[in-house]
Design an enzyme around this catalytic site. Structure first.
Site, mmCIF file in Angstrom:
data_model
loop_
_atom_site.group_PDB
_atom_site.id
_atom_site.type_symbol
_atom_site.label_atom_id
_atom_site.label_comp_id
_atom_site.label_asym_id
_atom_site.label_seq_id
_atom_site.Cartn_x
_atom_site.Cartn_y
_atom_site.Cartn_z
ATOM 1 N N HIS A 155 25.299 19.730 39.573
ATOM 2 C CA HIS A 155 26.502 19.118 38.989
ATOM 3 C C HIS A 155 26.998 19.869 37.757
ATOM 4 O O HIS A 155 28.118 19.653 37.314
ATOM 5 C CB HIS A 155 26.211 17.654 38.619
ATOM 6 N N ASP A 363 31.950 23.060 31.439
ATOM 7 C CA ASP A 363 31.703 21.828 32.193
ATOM 8 C C ASP A 363 31.580 22.184 33.665
ATOM 9 O O ASP A 363 32.340 23.024 34.160
ATOM 10 C CB ASP A 363 32.902 20.872 31.994
HETATM 11 P P1 ADQ Z 1 29.402 14.301 32.806
HETATM 12 O O1 ADQ Z 1 29.030 15.389 31.874
HETATM 13 O O2 ADQ Z 1 28.949 12.944 32.460
HETATM 14 O O3 ADQ Z 1 28.931 14.627 34.305
HETATM 15 P P2 ADQ Z 1 32.326 13.875 33.524
HETATM 16 O O4 ADQ Z 1 32.503 14.406 34.872
HETATM 17 O O5 ADQ Z 1 33.446 14.220 32.603
HETATM 18 O O6 ADQ Z 1 31.031 14.401 32.821
HETATM 19 O O7 ADQ Z 1 32.268 12.258 33.406
HETATM 20 C C1 ADQ Z 1 31.588 11.432 34.200
HETATM 21 C C2 ADQ Z 1 32.155 9.976 34.136
HETATM 22 O O8 ADQ Z 1 31.865 9.309 32.905
HETATM 23 C C3 ADQ Z 1 33.665 9.876 34.328
HETATM 24 O O9 ADQ Z 1 33.881 9.042 35.414
HETATM 25 C C4 ADQ Z 1 34.180 9.255 33.027
HETATM 26 O O10 ADQ Z 1 35.239 8.334 33.235
HETATM 27 C C5 ADQ Z 1 32.983 8.539 32.475
HETATM 28 N N1 ADQ Z 1 33.040 8.514 31.007
HETATM 29 C C6 ADQ Z 1 32.884 9.551 30.163
HETATM 30 N N2 ADQ Z 1 33.027 9.131 28.891
HETATM 31 C C7 ADQ Z 1 33.281 7.819 28.913
HETATM 32 C C8 ADQ Z 1 33.528 6.820 27.901
HETATM 33 N N3 ADQ Z 1 33.534 7.125 26.608
HETATM 34 N N4 ADQ Z 1 33.772 5.560 28.313
HETATM 35 C C9 ADQ Z 1 33.768 5.259 29.626
HETATM 36 N N5 ADQ Z 1 33.537 6.138 30.609
HETATM 37 C C10 ADQ Z 1 33.296 7.408 30.269
HETATM 38 C C11 ADQ Z 1 28.282 15.714 35.008
HETATM 39 C C12 ADQ Z 1 28.828 17.117 34.725
HETATM 40 C C13 ADQ Z 1 30.322 17.176 35.012
HETATM 41 C C14 ADQ Z 1 30.598 16.727 36.456
HETATM 42 C C15 ADQ Z 1 29.907 15.402 36.754
HETATM 43 C C16 ADQ Z 1 29.988 15.053 38.241
HETATM 44 O O11 ADQ Z 1 28.569 17.479 33.366
HETATM 45 O O12 ADQ Z 1 30.810 18.505 34.832
HETATM 46 O O13 ADQ Z 1 31.987 16.574 36.625
HETATM 47 O O14 ADQ Z 1 28.525 15.455 36.412
HETATM 48 O O15 ADQ Z 1 29.479 16.068 39.040
#
Ligand code: ADQ
Length: 457
Positions: A155, A363
């Site tokens: 991921h 990311d």
């Molecule tokens: P993450 O680093 O967690 O995931 P991301 O894909 O941006 O990053 O977010 C995941 C989820 O968390 C999103 O659905 C978002 O809405 C939610 N989220 C983030 N901050 C929030 C907040 N403050 N309040 C509520 N909800 C929040 C990892 C990788 C990413 C990749 C994903 C999926 O780092 O690059 O996109 O896995 O593969």
């Protein structure tokens, strides 16, 4: 295809509200085959002699979890996974903490999970392992004689081989990936880095389009970018919570232009750089003063890892200074909120904002970028300002792409976003939606599992 077995660091009940797009997509694939989802329970215990597997039914799916001892949690999760692999895979050698002891804990937990999983497996199962916590899992299963198809999806990004090589055990890690039949990456850049490592560092060969041969094994490597559940998001956007959120934001900020950032509080997300760019916007384009307001929501994350405390402190200092230097009695440039916003309200926050700021330094994908676009009113959409270093930038080329290290360039792009004519916003949004819709999370799960089923057994 046989039964699907998903293995991930964490296990979620896909039926629970707020389970998230990934759980929904995996849940759908798991349900279809009466599947099993296996991983860590998220609980730590004093000592876990025996590490009993907890099993629970969730409709047609079985959820199976194992507790970890405090020591294993520290070494495997806080240590090797989040203090070595996470920073290095995000190109941050400066933040990596190469503690020799942690690798043992990482191996130990992967071996433990493999030993707990193996007795539950059936010969025709298809196993799908997720993310950097579990890279050596297939090698452990193979050592126990498992001959099932095993796929792996990373991921997070995979950095160039010259960066990977800083991990003392890089050869072992990459060799572990060869125990899978299929390895999926978020983007072509990550896949190419893997191929380059295998060819140049391990003296392997490329066989056909996506087969790599090294250390006596052949693996398929593919870019299969993850998407969001567009239908779920659209239905949340129509829901009461999101509509109320949007209405409240529009009312409270009637005289302002809103910009929004939603992230985990992680150093990969480029939060200090974003605040600096916003500050530059106010300096360079003073017409935005008393108007542009950045709502920055940052969810607390991995607070037991030192580097996360540092990023929090830096962000809070920058936000405080910005408000102190530019704020007026009736206007504050930035509203920084350190918490998680309820999933159902998020589309309302996105929809109320003229600009979505998604500016990570690195990311794997970044799903917030896709969620922001999918929450917009197609007739009067907001503009996405997106880091070229997010995996999402490979697909979302109609966003305003920025280099987050370039403060002035990012400020210019934010200004362009704030001034973009409606006609251009509508055209860009429609193109972005086309790509987000055609590559949603269901496409992703189907594409990966289809490719895994296609591998010669
Ligand atoms: P993450 O680093 O967690 O995931 P991301 O894909 O941006 O990053 O977010 C995941 C989820 O968390 C999103 O659905 C978002 O809405 C939610 N989220 C983030 N901050 C929030 C907040 N403050 N309040 C509520 N909800 C929040 C990892 C990788 C990413 C990749 C994903 C999926 O780092 O690059 O996109 O896995 O593969």
């Amino acid at each position: 295809m046989g039964r699907l077995v998903v293995v991930a660091n964490r296990v979620a009940d896909p039926r629970k509200p707020g389970a998230g797009g990934l759980a929904v997509a995996l849940g759908e694939a798991l349900r279809a085959s009466g599947g099993l989802w296996f991983g860590w329970s998220g609980r730590t215990v004093e000592s876990c002699s025996g590490n009993r597997v907890h099993q629970q039914r969730a409709g047609e799916i079985t959820l199976a979890t194992v507790d970890l001892s405090h020591a294993d949690y520290r070494a495997y999760y806080l240590g090797y996974s989040n203090s070595v692999l996470w920073p290095v895979f995000h190109y941050r050698l400066d933040l990596a903490d190469f503690d020799a002891g942690d690798i043992e804990g990482y191996r130990r937990v992967n071996r433990l999970l493999a030993h707990k999983l193996e007795p539950m497996l059936r010969p025709d199962d298809v196993i799908w392992v997720h993310d950097y916590h579990l890279i050596p899992l297939a090698a452990e299963l193979r050592a126990m004689g498992c001959a099932q198809r095993i796929g792996f999806f990373l991921h997070i990004p995979l950095p160039p081989r010259t960066i990977l090589a800083a991990i003392p055990q890089h050869g072992w890690l990459m060799r572990s990936l060869m125990a899978y039949d299929l390895v999926g990456f978020q983007g072509a850049t990550d896949r190419d880095h893997f191929a380059d490592y295998v060819l140049r560092e391990a003296g392997g060969q490329m066989q056909g389009d996506d087969r790599l041969h090294a250390w006596g094994r052949t693996v398929r490597a593919r870019a299969v970018p993850i998407g969001i559940d567009v239908a779920e998001l659209e239905s949340m956007a129509r829901g009461e919570e999101a509509r109320e959120m949007r209405r409240a934001m529009r009312e409270n900020y009637a005289q302002r232009r809103l910009l929004v950032g939603v992230d985990r509080l992680d150093y990969s997300k480029g939060l200090p750089q974003r605040i600096r760019a916003f500050r530059r916007l106010l300096e360079q384009y003073p017409e935005n003063r008393r108007s542009a307001t950045l709502i920055q929501v940052a969810a607390p994350s991995r607070e037991d890892v030192d580097a996360y405390g540092d990023i929090r402190h830096e962000l809070e200092t920058l936000c405080g200074a910005l408000n102190g230097d530019f704020g007026e009695l009736d206007w504050m440039p930035v509203r920084y909120i350190r918490r998680t916003v309820a999933r159902k309200r998020l589309p309302g926050l996105y929809a109320a904002s003229a600009v979505g700021l998604v500016t990570p330094l690195r990311d794997g994908m970044n799903l917030v970028a896709k969620e922001y676009v999918a929450s917009q009113d197609p007739a009067d959409p907001g503009v996405l300002v997106l880091s070229r270093f997010a995996g999402a930038a490979e697909q979302l080329v109609e966003a305003l792409l920025v280099n987050p290290y370039d403060t002035a360039g990012t400020a210019d792009a934010i200004q362009q976003a704030l001034r973009m004519p409606q006609e251009e916003r509508v055209v860009r949004h429609a193109r972005l939606m086309q790509s987000i819709r055609s590559h949603d999370v269901h496409w992703w799960a189907h594409e990966f599992l289809h490719a895994l089923a296609d591998v010669d057994a």
